[in-house]
Motif scaffolding. Structure first.
Motif, mmCIF file in Angstrom:
data_model
loop_
_atom_site.group_PDB
_atom_site.id
_atom_site.type_symbol
_atom_site.label_atom_id
_atom_site.label_comp_id
_atom_site.label_asym_id
_atom_site.label_seq_id
_atom_site.Cartn_x
_atom_site.Cartn_y
_atom_site.Cartn_z
ATOM 1 N N GLU A 12 0.841 -1.191 0.000
ATOM 2 C CA GLU A 12 0.000 0.000 0.000
ATOM 3 C C GLU A 12 0.877 1.242 0.000
ATOM 4 O O GLU A 12 1.482 1.570 1.032
ATOM 5 N N ILE A 15 0.586 3.710 2.932
ATOM 6 C CA ILE A 15 1.130 3.298 4.225
ATOM 7 C C ILE A 15 2.643 3.500 4.207
ATOM 8 O O ILE A 15 3.249 3.989 5.174
ATOM 9 N N ILE A 55 2.036 -8.600 5.830
ATOM 10 C CA ILE A 55 1.859 -10.046 5.582
ATOM 11 C C ILE A 55 1.198 -10.295 4.237
ATOM 12 O O ILE A 55 1.684 -11.082 3.425
ATOM 13 N N MET A 56 0.063 -9.628 3.961
ATOM 14 C CA MET A 56 -0.670 -9.928 2.726
ATOM 15 C C MET A 56 -0.126 -9.114 1.567
ATOM 16 O O MET A 56 -0.341 -7.913 1.478
ATOM 17 N N MET A 57 0.551 -9.843 0.694
ATOM 18 C CA MET A 57 1.125 -9.191 -0.480
ATOM 19 C C MET A 57 0.864 -10.065 -1.704
ATOM 20 O O MET A 57 0.670 -11.271 -1.583
ATOM 21 N N PRO A 58 0.865 -9.459 -2.872
ATOM 22 C CA PRO A 58 0.448 -10.199 -4.060
ATOM 23 C C PRO A 58 1.308 -11.428 -4.413
ATOM 24 O O PRO A 58 0.770 -12.388 -4.931
ATOM 25 N N ASP A 61 4.250 -14.005 0.400
ATOM 26 C CA ASP A 61 3.650 -13.315 1.548
ATOM 27 C C ASP A 61 4.687 -13.067 2.637
ATOM 28 O O ASP A 61 5.805 -13.593 2.604
ATOM 29 N N TYR A 63 4.940 -14.012 5.725
ATOM 30 C CA TYR A 63 5.421 -15.165 6.499
ATOM 31 C C TYR A 63 6.647 -15.771 5.823
ATOM 32 O O TYR A 63 7.638 -16.095 6.479
ATOM 33 N N ALA A 85 -2.713 -6.083 9.057
ATOM 34 C CA ALA A 85 -4.122 -5.884 9.405
ATOM 35 C C ALA A 85 -4.711 -7.156 9.981
ATOM 36 O O ALA A 85 -5.830 -7.158 10.495
ATOM 37 N N LYS A 86 -3.990 -8.244 9.849
ATOM 38 C CA LYS A 86 -4.493 -9.511 10.414
ATOM 39 C C LYS A 86 -4.325 -9.428 11.921
ATOM 40 O O LYS A 86 -3.205 -9.460 12.430
ATOM 41 N N SER A 87 -5.475 -9.360 12.618
ATOM 42 C CA SER A 87 -5.375 -9.017 14.029
ATOM 43 C C SER A 87 -5.903 -10.106 14.953
ATOM 44 O O SER A 87 -6.022 -9.900 16.150
ATOM 45 N N ARG A 88 -6.226 -11.240 14.389
ATOM 46 C CA ARG A 88 -6.740 -12.301 15.272
ATOM 47 C C ARG A 88 -5.582 -12.911 16.059
ATOM 48 O O ARG A 88 -4.460 -12.974 15.550
ATOM 49 N N ASP A 91 -3.413 -15.208 14.238
ATOM 50 C CA ASP A 91 -2.522 -14.595 13.256
ATOM 51 C C ASP A 91 -1.238 -14.113 13.948
ATOM 52 O O ASP A 91 -0.129 -14.340 13.456
ATOM 53 N N LYS A 106 -2.414 -3.253 12.310
ATOM 54 C CA LYS A 106 -2.906 -2.052 11.644
ATOM 55 C C LYS A 106 -4.369 -1.871 12.057
ATOM 56 O O LYS A 106 -5.064 -2.870 12.202
#
Lengths: 121, 891
Positions: A12, A15, A55-58, A61, A63, A85-88, A91, A106
């Motif tokens: 992003e 960001i 973490i989330m990228m095209p 990733d 990880y 943004a993964k907040s669980r 995760d 995030k």
């Protein structure tokens, strides 16, 4: 503190914009990568002291990037902060299991993030 | 040669003994044979006698293939066997029926008179038929012995071989049908032996057929004059006759005592009928396969010298000097004849013993009591006496009647005789009103016609024909076919009329009504018919037990009664008065041994029977039907319950899935919100913290970004709401006439800035004269804008190109929007249309956008009854296509 390199990995641009300003203001040298592949090649070239990693990228990733870096002895001193943004809870624990030093969710507070960065440096 | 013949026949008989003995001796074998449907089907082939084995060739030699009707009848009948035989078998098992006459008499008031009538008439009809088989064997042996001129000392010519053969077979029958018959077994050894005989005759016929066809293969003179057009399917040009013959043989198959014995009495279960339905016709087909070739070759081989065509099967190998082959054929013929003799004699002797001898004995109190201690030996004695009588009469008939008068087809005459039982039996199992008087009148009338018009002329007719009723010279045509069908027609007509009128004009007794219901409705009873037997009366256990013991032996009686009582939950100790089920069962136990009529008399002698009123019968039957109805309903309910619980399980699973999807959606939405929120938060924090230190241009950039990200969030929120509204049905389409090219132009205008800014070339192709589209203008605009925006976003960065193509395909409008970007990988073809498609694959992310645009587009197109798809086969660039019908269905 000056001269320490911080790699910012996020797809992003807005960001990245804020992170770049924040890191620069504290006297670090920002390096920018917009996806996993770029992140690995820049890291290999510059051996950053810290990586702020999404973490989330095209493509690759976060990880995988984290695991690859941590498995390489070249990066023995490189710290990693996941910024996702993964907040669980699951995760977060997964991210720490991958070898990251910190996990920040995030949306983040710039002050808080800086505290975490300073702790690691 | 003579010695050899005797040796072969004796060896063959010994083999039959051995096989039957082995089967009877081992319980395992007995069960296997009794339960094998193949053996059952083969045992039915007792239908094919010496008449088939030798006579078919004789018939075919005159180019007359009417003999085939004898096999066509049963073949056509086969599918119906499922309805008829199952009833026969079930009734017979339920009532302990052991013969055809019992089957009839038991239905009609358990009448001794009717039982006797049927037995006597069957003797008249069948004994000549048995005699014919003896003659067949005799003629066959004679053919070999006299034609074999090389042998000087043909002593067999002076020996009465037919007597020896008859005695041998008689011994076999006595051993295997009367030795064990008081035990519950169903003459399994006999069935096995008969099945074996069916195999022998078929294999010999096929073997000889192949042999002779191969032999004639390189000798054209043997089939030179064969002219297929001369084959007379219908020699008298009389289709009624053909139909009559087919009908006749179908009836014969049902009611010949030997068929009834093999198909019904010895059948342990009705499921075996299924296999016979397809296997038996194949057997008939095979055994007729070589008939015509053999006949043709025989005709040519013996052109000129007179030779009985009925004996071609033997004269051919003798002529070819192949003694072994002749012997083999003789064996095949012998197996065909002996099978028929054994089963027919067995079946007839049961009727003679149970219908004629036994009732007289039982009715004579004096004799009955005199032999009180030896009662159990009486049935065996009577049976053996009957076997002896039947065979003796057959032998005498052969010796003095068949030998002097070469008769018209005795087989067919027998067929007509047994056909007379058709009205009484078929009426008996399908028509409840048929009664004893009807049966007696009908059968008597039928037999009267049979006697006067078939037997009369036979005895007076000295005009000779072939042994099996075929012509003795090539050209002549059987005159008797006509006579047979005429007599069949009139006898059956009178018989049926007599049966119907007699039944309608007289009243049934209560017992008869009871039996009629049982016969007609037998399929409504459970297969366990022990409790279905209707009885009412009082009896005392010791009486019944001693009665049964007299005929069955005490050990067996005690064992079986205990077993039955246990099964039905009757306490034998407790009761002074016997349960009516036990009385019914006792009669059923006794029936196979002494016949149903005698069994009834015996049981009546110890039971004080109450007249069963019609009401009782109805009550009892209603009860059993009710049980069946309840069972059916229960089954239905269980099925329904299963269905409902399965549907519930599915609905539950779907709901869980829906829940899961909803959760996933919520998580993804909040997650998607976080991205712009993150930027906004971080940037505004920085702005407020560092307001003074921050350069103006950075401030401006930050503020602009905040604004953009806010817009992004607003868009996302409205799209989520949009999708939600489409899915819940809140959003309705506003259908109007839409000019599609105008719509496209409008879209392009609003994106003009974007294209210009990024240097994207846009190419448009619109088919001319497109009709107006029925659609929601704003929604379709939304879709086109979304696709165009995507194309602009993903097309080549340097020299971007976007194509729009609009065409008509039948009643459907097709819109194609393509770009020259990297394209869509095939794996994503389906999921890019799902909302937030990265949700499936949490760590992977769609490059840009809200993740909802295509999902909304898909929804809109679906609401227009159209389709949207992306072509993933292109190596480069993505091609999105949507198509919607020009006119919308409005309900």
């Amino acid at each position: 503190m000056t001269g320490k390199k911080i790699l910012i990995v996020d797809d992003e641009p807005n960001i990245v914009l804020s992170l770049d300003y924040l890191v620069r203001r504290k006297g670090f040298v920002p390096l920018i990568a917009r996806n996993g592949t770029e992140a690995l090649s820049i890291a290999n070239e510059h051996i950053p002291d810290l990586i702020i990693l999404d973490i989330m990228m095209p493509d690759i990733d976060g990880y995988d990037v984290c695991q690859t870096i941590k498995a390489n002895p070249l990066f023995g001193h490189t710290k990693i902060i996941f910024l996702s943004a993964k907040s669980r809870p699951e995760d977060i624990s997964k991210g720490l299991k991958m070898g990251a030093d910190k996990y920040v969710t995030k949306p983040f507070s710039t002050k808080q993030l800086m505290v975490e960065i300073m702790e690691l440096m | 040669m003579s010695g050899l013949i005797i040796l072969v026949i004796v060896a063959y008989l010994a083999m039959l003994f051995f096989v039957a003995y082995r089967i009877d001796a081992s319980t395992r074998l007995r069960l296997r044979v009794a339960n094998s449907p193949t053996i059952y089907a083969l045992s039915l082939a007792v239908y094919c006698t010496a008449w088939t084995f030798f006579g078919s060739v004789g018939g075919a030699s005159a180019y007359n293939i009417q003999f085939l009707t004898i096999y066509i009848g049963p073949i056509i009948l086969m599918p119906f066997l499922w309805f008829v035989y199952r009833k026969f078998i079930r009734v017979s098992r339920a009532q302990g029926i052991s013969s055809l006459s019992d089957f009839i008499a038991n239905r009609y008031d358990k009448s001794i008179g009717l039982n006797r009538l049927v037995a006597v008439l069957l003797m008249l009809g069948i004994i000549p038929y048995i005699a014919l088989q003896i003659t067949g064997i005799d003629k066959a042996i004679e053919t070999i012995v006299t034609n074999n001129g090389t042998e000087q000392n043909a002593w067999l010519r002076y020996v009465d071989t037919s007597l020896l053969v008859t005695l041998g077979l008689g011994y076999f029958i006595i051993i295997f049908t009367t030795k064990r018959f008081q035990e519950k077994e169903q003459n399994t050894g006999l069935v096995g032996a008969i099945a074996l005989e069916s195999i022998v005759k078929l294999i010999v016929f096929l073997f000889f057929g192949i042999y002779i066809v191969l032999y004639a293969g390189d000798k054209p003179e043997l089939y030179a004059d064969f002219d297929a057009s001369k084959l007379k399917l219908n020699p008298n040009n009389d289709y009624g006759q053909w139909f009559g013959m087919i009908f006749l043989s179908a009836l014969a198959f049902l009611f010949l005592p030997r068929q009834f014995e093999m198909g019904v009495v010895t059948a342990a279960n009705e499921r075996k009928v299924k296999r016979a339905i397809w296997m038996f016709p194949i057997y008939l087909l095979l055994i007729n396969l070589f008939v015509i070739p053999i006949a043709i070759i025989g005709n040519n081989m013996f052109a000129g010298n007179k030779m009985n065509p009925d004996m071609y099967m033997l004269s051919i190998p003798i002529h070819l000097n192949n003694g072994w082959m002749a012997l083999l054929v003789l064996l095949g013929g012998f197996s065909a004849a002996s099978g028929m003799i054994i089963v027919s004699t067995h079946a007839l002797s049961k009727m003679v013993s149970n219908a004629i001898l036994m009732p007289s004995f039982i009715n004579n109190r004096f004799v009955l009591n005199r032999f009180k201690d030896r009662n159990h030996r009486i049935p065996v004695f009577f049976r053996r006496l009957s076997i002896f009588t039947v065979l003796l009469l057959a032998y005498l008939y052969h010796k003095f009647v068949v030998a002097d008068f070469t008769l018209i087809s005795i087989g067919l005459v027998s067929f007509v005789a047994v056909a007379q039982f058709a009205p009484a039996i078929l009426g008996g199992i399908f028509w409840k009103l048929g009664n004893k008087y009807g049966a007696i009148v009908g059968i008597s009338l039928g037999f009267f016609v049979w006697l006067v018009f078939l037997i009369g002329p036979t005895i007076l007719n000295v005009n000779l024909h072939g042994l099996f009723g075929t012509a003795d010279s090539g050209g002549a045509i059987r005159p008797e076919g006509d006579l047979i069908t005429t007599v069949l027609f009139w006898s059956l007509l009178l018989n049926t009329l007599g049966y119907i009128l007699g039944s309608l004009l007289t009243k049934q007794t209560a017992l008869e009504q009871n039996q009629a219901t049982l016969y007609v409705d037998i399929m409504n009873y459970s297969t366990d018919v022990d409790s279905g037997v209707v009885w009412k009366g009082t009896a005392f256990f010791p009486d019944i037990k001693s009665l049964l013991s007299r005929f069955l032996g005490e050990r067996r009686v005690t064992a079986e009664l205990n077993h039955f009582a246990q099964k039905q939950g009757i306490n034998l100790e407790d009761q002074d008065e016997l349960d009516s089920r036990l009385i019914g069962y006792s009669e059923k136990m006794l029936s196979p041994i002494v016949g149903t009529s005698s069994a009834k008399i015996l049981i009546s002698s110890v039971v004080k029977e109450e007249k069963l009123s019609m009401e009782d019968v109805v009550n009892i039957l209603e009860e059993s039907q009710k049980i069946i109805a309840v069972n059916k309903e229960l089954q239905q309910r269980t099925d329904e319950l299963k269905r409902v619980s399965e549907a519930l399980r599915l609905a539950n699973a779907r709901m869980k899935e829906n829940d899961l999807m909803k959760d996933e959606f919520l998580y993804t939405v909040t997650h998607e919100m976080r991205t712009p929120l993150t930027s906004i938060k971080a940037l505004s924090e920085l702005l407020s913290d560092e307001e003074d230190a921050m350069p103006e241009d950075v401030k401006k950039e930050f503020l602009n970004t905040i604004l953009k990200e806010s817009n992004r969030m607003t868009r996302l929120i409205s799209q989520v709401l949009d999708l939600e509204n489409f899915e819940s049905g809140k959003h309705q389409l506003i259908i109007d006439k839409v000019d599609i090219s105008e719509l496209i132009q409008h879209c392009l205008q609003s994106l003009d800035g974007v294209f210009k800014q990024n240097n994207i070339q846009v190419c448009i192709g619109i088919e001319s004269e497109l009709p107006d589209l029925e659609a929601d203008y704003d929604r379709i605009t939304q879709v086109v804008l979304n696709l165009l925006a995507n194309a602009a976003k993903y097309c080549d960065k340097e020299s971007g190109k976007v194509w729009i193509d609009i065409s008509r395909s039948g009643s459907v409008l097709q819109v194609k929007i393509a770009d020259n970007g990297p394209g869509v990988i095939p794996e994503l073809r389906e999921i890019i249309f799902e909302k937030f498609f990265q949700a499936k694959n949490q760590t992977m992310r769609k490059p840009k956008g809200s993740g909802l645009g295509l999902a909304i587009s898909k929804k809109i197109i679906q609401l227009h009854e159209g389709k949207i798809d992306v072509d993933t086969n292109k190596p480069e660039g993505s091609v999105f296509t949507f198509s919607i019908p020009f006119t919308q269905n409005r309900d």
